[in-house]
Design an enzyme around this catalytic site. Sequence first.
Site, PDB file in Angstrom:
ATOM      1  N   HIS A   1       0.624  -0.999  -0.274  1.00 22.04           N
ATOM      2  CA  HIS A   1      -0.127   0.125  -0.357  1.00 22.04           C
ATOM      3  C   HIS A   1       1.097   0.845   0.268  1.00 22.04           C
ATOM      4  O   HIS A   1       0.433   2.112  -0.700  1.00 22.04           O
ATOM      5  CB  HIS A   1      -0.486  -0.166   0.868  1.00 22.04           C
ATOM      6  CG  HIS A   1      -1.331  -1.214   1.323  1.00 22.04           C
ATOM      7  ND1 HIS A   1      -2.487  -1.583   2.705  1.00 22.04           N
ATOM      8  CD2 HIS A   1      -2.128  -1.323   0.448  1.00 22.04           C
ATOM      9  CE1 HIS A   1      -2.867  -3.236   2.191  1.00 22.04           C
ATOM     10  NE2 HIS A   1      -2.605  -2.769   0.904  1.00 22.04           N
TER      11      HIS A   1
ATOM     12  N   CYS B   1      -6.341   0.235 -20.232  1.00 26.00           N
ATOM     13  CA  CYS B   1      -5.650   0.884 -18.892  1.00 26.00           C
ATOM     14  C   CYS B   1      -4.457  -0.011 -17.840  1.00 26.00           C
ATOM     15  O   CYS B   1      -4.503   0.316 -16.467  1.00 26.00           O
ATOM     16  CB  CYS B   1      -6.816   0.873 -18.514  1.00 26.00           C
ATOM     17  SG  CYS B   1      -7.682  -0.142 -17.460  1.00 26.00           S
TER      18      CYS B   1
HETATM   19  C1  PEP Z   1      -5.276  -4.574 -14.953  1.00 28.74           C
HETATM   20  O1  PEP Z   1      -5.836  -5.750 -14.252  1.00 28.74           O
HETATM   21  O2  PEP Z   1      -5.016  -4.099 -16.178  1.00 28.74           O
HETATM   22  C2  PEP Z   1      -5.673  -2.791 -14.013  1.00 28.74           C
HETATM   23  C3  PEP Z   1      -5.091  -1.775 -14.458  1.00 28.74           C
HETATM   24  O3  PEP Z   1      -6.174  -2.905 -12.731  1.00 28.74           O
HETATM   25  P1  PEP Z   1      -5.503  -3.396 -11.116  1.00 28.74           P
HETATM   26  O4  PEP Z   1      -4.256  -3.572 -12.005  1.00 28.74           O
HETATM   27  O5  PEP Z   1      -5.498  -2.688 -10.695  1.00 28.74           O
HETATM   28  O6  PEP Z   1      -5.341  -4.772 -11.187  1.00 28.74           O
END
Ligand code: PEP
Length: 746
Positions: free
Chosen positions: A358, A671
Amino acid sequence: MLLRRLREAMAEPVSAQARLDKIVVHIASNMVAEVCSVYVLRDDGRLELFATEGLNREAVHLTTMRSGEGLVGRIAETAESLALSDAQSHPAFSYKPETGEEIYHSFLGVPVLRGGNTLGVLVVQNKARRAYSEEEIEALETIAMLLAEMVASGELQSIVHPGNKIALRLPLALKGAAVADGVGLGHVVLHEPRVTIKQLIAEDPAKEEARLDAALQSVRKSIDTLIDRGDQAGPGEHLEVLETFRMFAHDRGWLRRLREAISSGLTAEAAVERVQNDARAKLQRRTDPYLRERLHDLDDLANRLLHELTGESFVVSQDEMPDNAIIVARTMGPAALLDYDRAKLRGLVLEDGGPSSHVAIIARALGIPMVGEVDNIIDLCEQNDAIIVDGSTGDVQLRPQPDVEAAYAEKARLRAKRQEQYHKLRDEPAVTTDGVAIGLHMNAGLMIDLPHVKETGAQSIGLFRTELQFMVAAQFPRAQQQYDLYKNVMDAVPDVPVTFRTLDIGGDKFLPYMSRLEEDNPALGWRAIRIGLDRPGLLRTQLRAMLKAGGGRDMRIMFPMVATCEEFDRAKALVERELTHLRRHDYKMPSSLKLGIMIEVPSVLWALDEMLARVDFVSVGSNDLMQYLFAADRDNRRVSDRFDPLAPSVLRALKSITDKAAIHGASVTLCGEIGGRPLEAMALIGVGYRNLSMSPASIGPVKAMLLALDAGEITSFVTDLLAQKTGASSIRAELQAFAEAKGVPL
Ligand code: PEP
Ligand code: MG
C-alpha cells in the site's frame, strides 16, 4: 573486573596500537588464555591481525586472511562464535606459519559485530585441550562489543597496514524490487531512529537491573494497552505482532540473557544491544521466513526498550529532516509516508514493501522513487548516510563513491530534463504523423493524484481505482466518506470525465482491517465483482455513493474482473435499483450514465459479441489479462517477467478486442501498465487501440512516441508480423528495430 579494566584502558591517552596491545593482554589474563588476538576486517575483504598477546608479534599487521578462510575467516563470514577444544582437527583450520600458533589446541573466536555487520574477530587460544564454557563464550562476546565501539570510532584507521582501509562504512550497492520510478539522491532518515548508546559500562549493576525492570514494565504495559484497544495503532502494530511482542517481553530466556549481560558489567541499554546482536546473528542467517519475521519483531521490541531506557525520541522531528531525505524503514504504512513533508522527500527504501504494497501506491502517487525488498538495509545504514535510490531499476547505493554519485546525479538531471520536454508537449494534441488522434488518459485512485490531470494534460481519468481509498484507510470507509471522495474528485476536475471502477479487492489487494481469506489461489479466488455480487450490500453502498456524487454530471462506472455476461447483467441490475431509490428520494440524477467492464478474464475474449452488445464501453486490464493468459502471477517475481506481453499470442488476443469493438461501434480503452510504456503503446496502436489510460508519469513519454509515429505504417507492420505466424514468443526486437528505423523515440 575485566570490563572496568578495559574501560580504563580505552580511556588512556595512548596510541591506538598501545591501547589495543593492552586490551589483548587484559583479556588473555582474565580468560586464562595464552593467546588473545584481534582481527579487523578491511575494505578489500581481508581480515588483518591488529594485535596479539601470545602469537608472534611480528605477524601483527602482516598476517591477513580472506573472509571465509580458516577459522577466523569463517567466524567473520558466519557472524557466529566458534569454540573448539582441538582447533587443528577442524576442517576449516588454516595454518599461518608466521604466527606460530601450531602449539595451541583450543580456540574460541567471536565476531565483532555492530548492527548486522561484522567488523572483525576476537580470538583466545589455549595450549591445553579444553572446552570453553557458555559463560566464557558470552563474556568474550560482550568484550567484542567494546571492540566494535573502538573500530566504529575510526581510531584504528591510523594503524591499518599502509595502503588499506578498514571495512567499516564501506560503499554498498544493494538490490531490491523496483517499485516507484525515479532517481533520488539524498541522506538516510531512519523512519524509526536507532538509539545510540553512549554509556556501555555500568558503575552499579543493581541500579542497571532496576532500570531494566522499570523499562520492561513500561514497555509491557504499553503493549498490553495496544492489545486491549484491539485496533492497530499504526503500521506494523497489528494484533499478531503485538502478541508476539508480548510473548518475547515475558520470555524467560530473553530476560535471563539481559540480566546476565548486566551482571557482566554492562549498562541496561548496552545489555539490550548485546542480547539483540546475538539474536540477530543467530536468526539472520536463517532462511525460514517465519524466523526472520520473528527477528523483526524482536528487533522492534528491543528498539522500544532502548527508547524507553534512553528517553530518545521515536520519530525524526521535522526540523531534523534534511532537505533531501531518503526514508529507510523496515515496513511502513501509507499514512506514515503521508506524514512526511513532501518537499523534503527524495526517496523511500524498505526492507519489506513489494510493488503491490500500500505504501508503494502512495509513493507512486506522490512521485517518490521507491525501492522495496532490500534485505537488511536497516542494519547496514546509519542515520544521515549518503544514499541513492533508483526506483526504475531497484538499485540502492549506500555511501556511494564520488564517481557513482556523479553518474546518478547525471541520470537524475537527464530525467528532469526529459520531464521538462514532456511538459512542453502537454498542450499539443496527441495525434500521429498521419493524423490519427490517440486519447491519452490517466489512472488515479486518490485525491493526491488529481493535480496530475492538469500537469499532464490527460483527457480523462480512464481508470479511478476506488479500492485505494479502502486500502490506505485504517478502517472501512463509510458510505459518507465514499461519497465525499467521489464528489471531491469530480469537483476537483470538473471538465474531465472520470471512469470510476467499483471496488477491486481480493487477490493481491487486501484491506488491512479485514481478515484475509485463506485461499490457495487468491488470484483465482473470491475477488472484485465476485465479492460485490455475493455481498450486494457492499456494492450497492458504493454505487449509491457514486450515483449521488454524480448528480447532474456525466457518469461512467466500470466493473472489474467480469468473467460472464450474467455478472454484468446482475451488476447493472444493482445500479438500476439504486437509481430507482435515488429517483424515489428526489436526488439529482446523473445527466448521463455509461456502464462498462474491465476485460481482464480470458473467458470474455470468446464472448465479445454478447458482451459488447450490452455494455457502453470496455477497458482492457492488461495487468490481469496477462497473468491469466500466461497463467503467471503478476506479483511473483519468479514468473512475472517470464513472458513478454509483446508476444504474437497476446497481440492477437488484444487485436481481437479492437476488431470486434469496431464492428459493434463500441468504445475501447486499455488501462494496464503496458499502455504506459512507449514501445508497448506503439504496438497497441498497431493493433487498433486509440485510447490508452496510464500512470501520469507515462503520458509524456507515450505522447512523445506517438507524435513521431505513423499509425498506418505501424498497423501494417504489426499486422504483417502477426500474419507471419513465426511462433516467436516476442516481437519486441522487431518493434524496436521499426522504431529506430523510423526515428520514433522510446
Ligand atoms: C489491470 O488489471 O490491468 C488493471 C488496470 O487493474 P489493476 O492493476 O488495478 O488490477
Ligand atoms: Mg486488474
